[in-house]
Scaffold this motif. Sequence first.
Motif, short mmCIF file in Angstrom:
data_model
loop_
_atom_site.label_atom_id
_atom_site.label_comp_id
_atom_site.label_asym_id
_atom_site.label_seq_id
_atom_site.Cartn_x
_atom_site.Cartn_y
_atom_site.Cartn_z
N ALA A 65 0.85 -1.20 0.00
CA ALA A 65 0.00 0.00 0.00
C ALA A 65 0.88 1.24 0.00
CB ALA A 65 -0.93 -0.01 1.21
N ARG A 66 0.23 2.38 -0.11
CA ARG A 66 0.93 3.66 0.01
C ARG A 66 0.13 4.55 0.95
NH1 ARG A 66 -0.44 7.12 -5.53
NH2 ARG A 66 -2.71 6.81 -5.46
N THR A 67 0.82 5.45 1.62
CA THR A 67 0.16 6.39 2.52
C THR A 67 -0.30 7.60 1.70
OG1 THR A 67 1.54 5.71 4.39
CG2 THR A 67 0.44 7.85 4.56
N VAL A 68 -1.61 7.86 1.73
CA VAL A 68 -2.17 8.97 0.96
C VAL A 68 -2.52 10.14 1.85
CG1 VAL A 68 -3.03 7.50 -0.89
CG2 VAL A 68 -4.49 7.97 1.09
N GLU A 69 -2.50 9.94 3.16
CA GLU A 69 -2.80 11.04 4.08
C GLU A 69 -2.17 10.75 5.44
OE1 GLU A 69 -6.66 13.25 6.20
OE2 GLU A 69 -6.96 11.79 4.59
N THR A 70 -1.58 11.77 6.05
CA THR A 70 -1.02 11.65 7.39
C THR A 70 -1.48 12.85 8.21
OG1 THR A 70 0.96 10.47 6.60
CG2 THR A 70 1.09 11.51 8.76
N ARG A 71 -2.01 12.57 9.40
CA ARG A 71 -2.47 13.64 10.28
C ARG A 71 -1.81 13.49 11.64
NH1 ARG A 71 -7.36 11.59 8.30
NH2 ARG A 71 -7.94 10.82 10.38
N GLN A 72 -1.25 14.60 12.12
CA GLN A 72 -0.70 14.63 13.47
C GLN A 72 -1.75 15.27 14.37
OE1 GLN A 72 3.04 16.31 11.55
NE2 GLN A 72 3.92 15.48 13.43
N THR A 73 -2.39 14.47 15.19
CA THR A 73 -3.48 14.93 16.04
C THR A 73 -3.10 14.74 17.51
OG1 THR A 73 -4.66 12.83 16.32
CG2 THR A 73 -5.00 14.03 14.24
N PRO A 74 -3.84 15.37 18.44
CA PRO A 74 -3.56 15.13 19.87
C PRO A 74 -3.70 13.67 20.27
CG PRO A 74 -4.92 17.08 19.57
CD PRO A 74 -4.85 16.42 18.24
N ASP A 75 -4.50 12.91 19.52
CA ASP A 75 -4.71 11.50 19.83
C ASP A 75 -3.60 10.60 19.29
OD1 ASP A 75 -7.12 12.05 21.13
OD2 ASP A 75 -8.24 11.94 19.25
N GLY A 76 -2.81 11.11 18.35
CA GLY A 76 -1.74 10.30 17.81
C GLY A 76 -1.47 10.60 16.35
N LEU A 77 -0.61 9.78 15.75
CA LEU A 77 -0.28 9.90 14.34
C LEU A 77 -1.24 9.01 13.55
CD1 LEU A 77 1.81 11.12 12.32
CD2 LEU A 77 3.07 8.97 12.52
N ILE A 78 -2.08 9.63 12.72
CA ILE A 78 -3.11 8.92 11.97
C ILE A 78 -2.72 8.90 10.50
CG2 ILE A 78 -5.58 8.71 11.54
CD1 ILE A 78 -4.86 8.79 14.50
N GLN A 79 -2.84 7.73 9.86
CA GLN A 79 -2.55 7.63 8.44
C GLN A 79 -3.68 6.92 7.70
OE1 GLN A 79 1.30 5.70 7.89
NE2 GLN A 79 2.33 7.68 7.89
N VAL A 80 -3.82 7.27 6.40
CA VAL A 80 -4.74 6.57 5.52
C VAL A 80 -3.90 5.84 4.47
CG1 VAL A 80 -6.63 6.79 3.87
CG2 VAL A 80 -6.54 8.30 5.86
N HIS A 81 -4.09 4.54 4.39
CA HIS A 81 -3.31 3.69 3.47
C HIS A 81 -4.20 3.19 2.34
CE1 HIS A 81 -0.98 2.70 7.41
NE2 HIS A 81 -0.48 3.78 6.83
#
Length: 202
Positions: A65-81
Amino acid sequence: MAERLQVHGYVREIDPETRRVTAVVTTGRLARDGAIIEPDGWRLDNYARNPVVLWAHDTSSLPIARTVETRQTPDGLIQVHEFADTEFASRVFSLVERGFVNATSARWIPGRTEWREMADEEGRRRKVLVFTEGHELLEVSYVPIPADPGAVVVRADGSPADLAAMFPGEPCAPEPAAEYSVERLRSIADAIRKLSGRGAHV
């Protein structure tokens, strides 16, 4: 060069139509090993140049897969694969979709750290190792192990990491409460009385 570390995350959402999976790569919560990874401290510039997702950290095989979105939030590092349409990637996606695989694992290089005194979930004060900034994400994989929302930090080979030894400064575990015998308490009381001029024994 700093030792590479590994941390486990978990699958949060699946979109079968787009073959995309949202995963919590790391959390910002206190882990069982007494560590916290600050979500806004990640360095993602190098990873963004080639945001591939692997199976079980196998760098000799094609990405799944590839990462198409990365979000740095207070809850953690969130990614969409977004999963590839190859045979093997499709098999892994099917396992994720059906709940047979629900864990991710990220490899990273630690940056700045500091020890802080904080309260754990049980309200006990303890020394906690905080990865504050400059932790560089190297690679993200899906792995066939149980998801660990506690995000326990381990070595890159999966073995336990002795954080207190790797990052000297303060002990990672809470200090045990002091235990005093009756005789010890009497001697302390006796010393206090002598200092106050009374000179009496308990």
